[in-house]
Scaffold this motif. Structure first.
Motif, PDB file in Angstrom:
ATOM      1  N   HIS A 154      30.381-118.576 -51.845  1.00  0.00           N
ATOM      2  CA  HIS A 154      28.937-118.781 -52.010  1.00  0.00           C
ATOM      3  C   HIS A 154      28.154-118.081 -50.900  1.00  0.00           C
ATOM      4  CE1 HIS A 154      30.172-121.446 -55.147  1.00  0.00           C
ATOM      5  NE2 HIS A 154      30.958-122.082 -54.280  1.00  0.00           N
ATOM      6  N   SER A 202      20.913-123.942 -51.830  1.00  0.00           N
ATOM      7  CA  SER A 202      21.592-123.394 -53.003  1.00  0.00           C
ATOM      8  C   SER A 202      23.089-123.174 -52.705  1.00  0.00           C
ATOM      9  CB  SER A 202      20.912-122.070 -53.397  1.00  0.00           C
ATOM     10  OG  SER A 202      21.723-121.370 -54.286  1.00  0.00           O
ATOM     11  N   ILE A 203      23.404-122.610 -51.552  1.00  0.00           N
ATOM     12  CA  ILE A 203      24.813-122.353 -51.184  1.00  0.00           C
ATOM     13  C   ILE A 203      25.585-123.678 -51.123  1.00  0.00           C
ATOM     14  CG2 ILE A 203      26.310-121.668 -49.238  1.00  0.00           C
ATOM     15  CD1 ILE A 203      24.163-119.465 -48.624  1.00  0.00           C
ATOM     16  N   ALA A 242      17.872-121.047 -49.377  1.00  0.00           N
ATOM     17  CA  ALA A 242      19.172-120.363 -49.488  1.00  0.00           C
ATOM     18  C   ALA A 242      20.304-121.320 -49.138  1.00  0.00           C
ATOM     19  CB  ALA A 242      19.202-119.142 -48.557  1.00  0.00           C
ATOM     20  N   ARG A 251      21.276-111.791 -43.932  1.00  0.00           N
ATOM     21  CA  ARG A 251      20.096-112.187 -44.726  1.00  0.00           C
ATOM     22  C   ARG A 251      19.415-113.381 -44.063  1.00  0.00           C
ATOM     23  NH1 ARG A 251      20.665-112.956 -50.976  1.00  0.00           N
ATOM     24  NH2 ARG A 251      18.425-112.645 -50.921  1.00  0.00           N
ATOM     25  N   TYR A 311      25.668-114.598 -51.320  1.00  0.00           N
ATOM     26  CA  TYR A 311      24.317-114.515 -50.760  1.00  0.00           C
ATOM     27  C   TYR A 311      24.215-113.355 -49.764  1.00  0.00           C
ATOM     28  CZ  TYR A 311      20.113-115.821 -48.162  1.00  0.00           C
ATOM     29  OH  TYR A 311      18.884-115.797 -47.560  1.00  0.00           O
ATOM     30  N   ASN A 312      25.158-113.275 -48.826  1.00  0.00           N
ATOM     31  CA  ASN A 312      25.057-112.298 -47.745  1.00  0.00           C
ATOM     32  C   ASN A 312      25.284-110.855 -48.179  1.00  0.00           C
ATOM     33  OD1 ASN A 312      24.259-113.952 -45.711  1.00  0.00           O
ATOM     34  ND2 ASN A 312      26.261-114.142 -44.733  1.00  0.00           N
ATOM     35  N   GLU A 333      26.625-117.349 -57.248  1.00  0.00           N
ATOM     36  CA  GLU A 333      25.573-116.588 -57.944  1.00  0.00           C
ATOM     37  C   GLU A 333      25.359-115.270 -57.264  1.00  0.00           C
ATOM     38  OE1 GLU A 333      22.003-118.879 -58.244  1.00  0.00           O
ATOM     39  OE2 GLU A 333      22.875-120.146 -59.789  1.00  0.00           O
TER      40      GLU A 333
END
Ligand code: NAD
Length: 355
Positions: A266, A343-344, A340, A334, A270-271, A355
């Motif tokens: 996750h 969500s993670i 964020a 990020r 994102y990153n 995602e």
């Protein structure tokens, strides 16, 4: 790839012996370090392993001290400190995972005791100058080269009994070191090469471990990857993934490698948006288009747990993690925003795909 204009690379002194059967060279390695009265340190569960190592060390071994526990509690360090002083111990052989290595490091920090490490998980702690000691409710960590083991013996034969699910979470814990090193603010071209090779080796071994846990080729690949990944951890600063796992593991007393395995896909999903080169390098090393989804599926299929919820975290715990994760700024490819993090952590809590 062109050579970067400028960088700093920190390398740490360590002597590494790698290969099947190399543990038999323990007596010579202790003589090399001038150690003649060592204590063998391990967790209670690994006492039989510790005893075998003591037998190998012969008359250089004074005793087996099987009291290492997770998170290196201060009380355990104080008792071990007293033990080595009372028994005039001149060195420690630590055998096991990050918990045993952690106790050896804490002793080295306080007393300067030389440590020889025999890792049997993929935590990589033996390659880093990072130490940690826990007082009730509070973990203090630091970096000090005095805690680095003088010699590390990586013998894959000693890892064949590490259960397959734990091997997977420990291997993904190792992969997290390499993954975050690829976008670390203090990375270097050498770290990039080592991290890429670590990811390749770990990705080669991990999918095979469940079907063939005693396979020596698979074990060798994984331990080699763990060594390289630990080297990356020792040479760079980690970002959001390690910060989040530290918060989640500490706040709810969850097991270290399992938390890493569940959270990693996750954070990477994102990153990678802010670190496209890391994504490309990991894709190439694993041989897939989407490294985050690959990690998630390996973790789900053969890891010990599929979600933080399964480990004991609850939905109402998420906000506390969000607050702590955004409280102190640190380097990350990020922005670290409450949305964020929420969500993670929610994805990791439920075990849904990245995602
Ligand atoms: P661990 O050392 O607690 O080991 C997990 C369990 O596996 C233990 O019960 C242990 O006895 C058992 N075990 C170990 N090797 C085995 C084997 N070959 N066969 C069967 N059982 C075996 O867990 P870990 O994930 O290796 O380490 C986690 C700890 O290490 C955490 O406290 C973490 O903070 C620390 N750590 C520190 C660093 C660092 O650089 N300082 C890096 C990584 C991890």
């Amino acid at each position: 790839m062109s050579v970067p204009g400028s960088f700093v690379h920190t390398a740490h002194p360590s002597r590494v012996l790698f290969g099947s059967g190399r543990i038999r060279e323990l007596p010579e390695e202790l003589d090399r370090l001038n150690l003649s009265r060592v204590v063998v340190i391990c967790t209670p569960r690994q006492r039989p392993h510790g005893q075998e190592i003591a037998v190998l060390a012969g008359n250089r071994a004074h005793s087996v001290y099987a009291h290492a526990t997770m998170h290196v509690p201060n009380s355990v360090v104080a008792a071990a400190d007293e033990y080595v002083t009372t028994h005039e111990i001149d060195g420690a052989v630590v055998v096991g995972g990050g918990s045993a290595v952690g106790l050896g490091k804490a002793l080295a920090l306080g007393t300067g005791l030389p440590v020889l490490a025999v890792p049997t998980t993929y935590s990589g702690s033996e390659m880093t100058p990072i130490w940690g000691i826990t007082d009730p409710g509070n973990k203090t960590t630091g970096r000090d080269v005095r805690v680095l083991p003088r010699t590390v013996i990586y013998d894959p034969d000693l890892t064949v009994n590490l259960p397959a699910p734990l091997s997977v979470s420990s291997g993904l814990n190792a992969m997290a070191h390499a993954a975050e090193a690829l976008y670390a603010p203090d990375g270097s071209p050498l770290v990039e090469i080592i991290a890429g090779e670590a990811v390749r080796a770990l990705a080669t071994g991990l999918p095979k471990i469940a079907g063939d846990p005693m396979n020596s080729d698979v074990r060798r690949e994984l331990l080699y990857g763990a060594w390289l990944a630990g080297t990356c951890l020792g040479a760079t600063s980690m970002s959001l993934h390690h910060k989040l796992c530290h918060i989640i593991g500490g706040a709810f007393g969850l097991p270290h490698s399992e938390v890493h395995a569940i959270v990693l896909p996750h954070v990477l999903a994102y990153n990678f948006v802010g670190a496209p080169r890391s994504r490309e390098l990991m894709s190439r090393a694993i041989g897939v288009d989407d490294p985050a989804s690959w990690i998630h599926s390996v973790s789900r299929q053969i890891g010990p747990a599929t979600s933080l919820h399964e480990l004991g975290m609850r939905e109402e715990d998420v906000e506390a993690v969000v607050v702590e994760a955004v409280a102190n700024p640190y380097s990350n490819p990020r922005p670290i925003t409450p949305e964020a993090i929420r969500s993670i952590v929610t994805h990791a809590l439920t075990g849904s795909p990245p995602e």
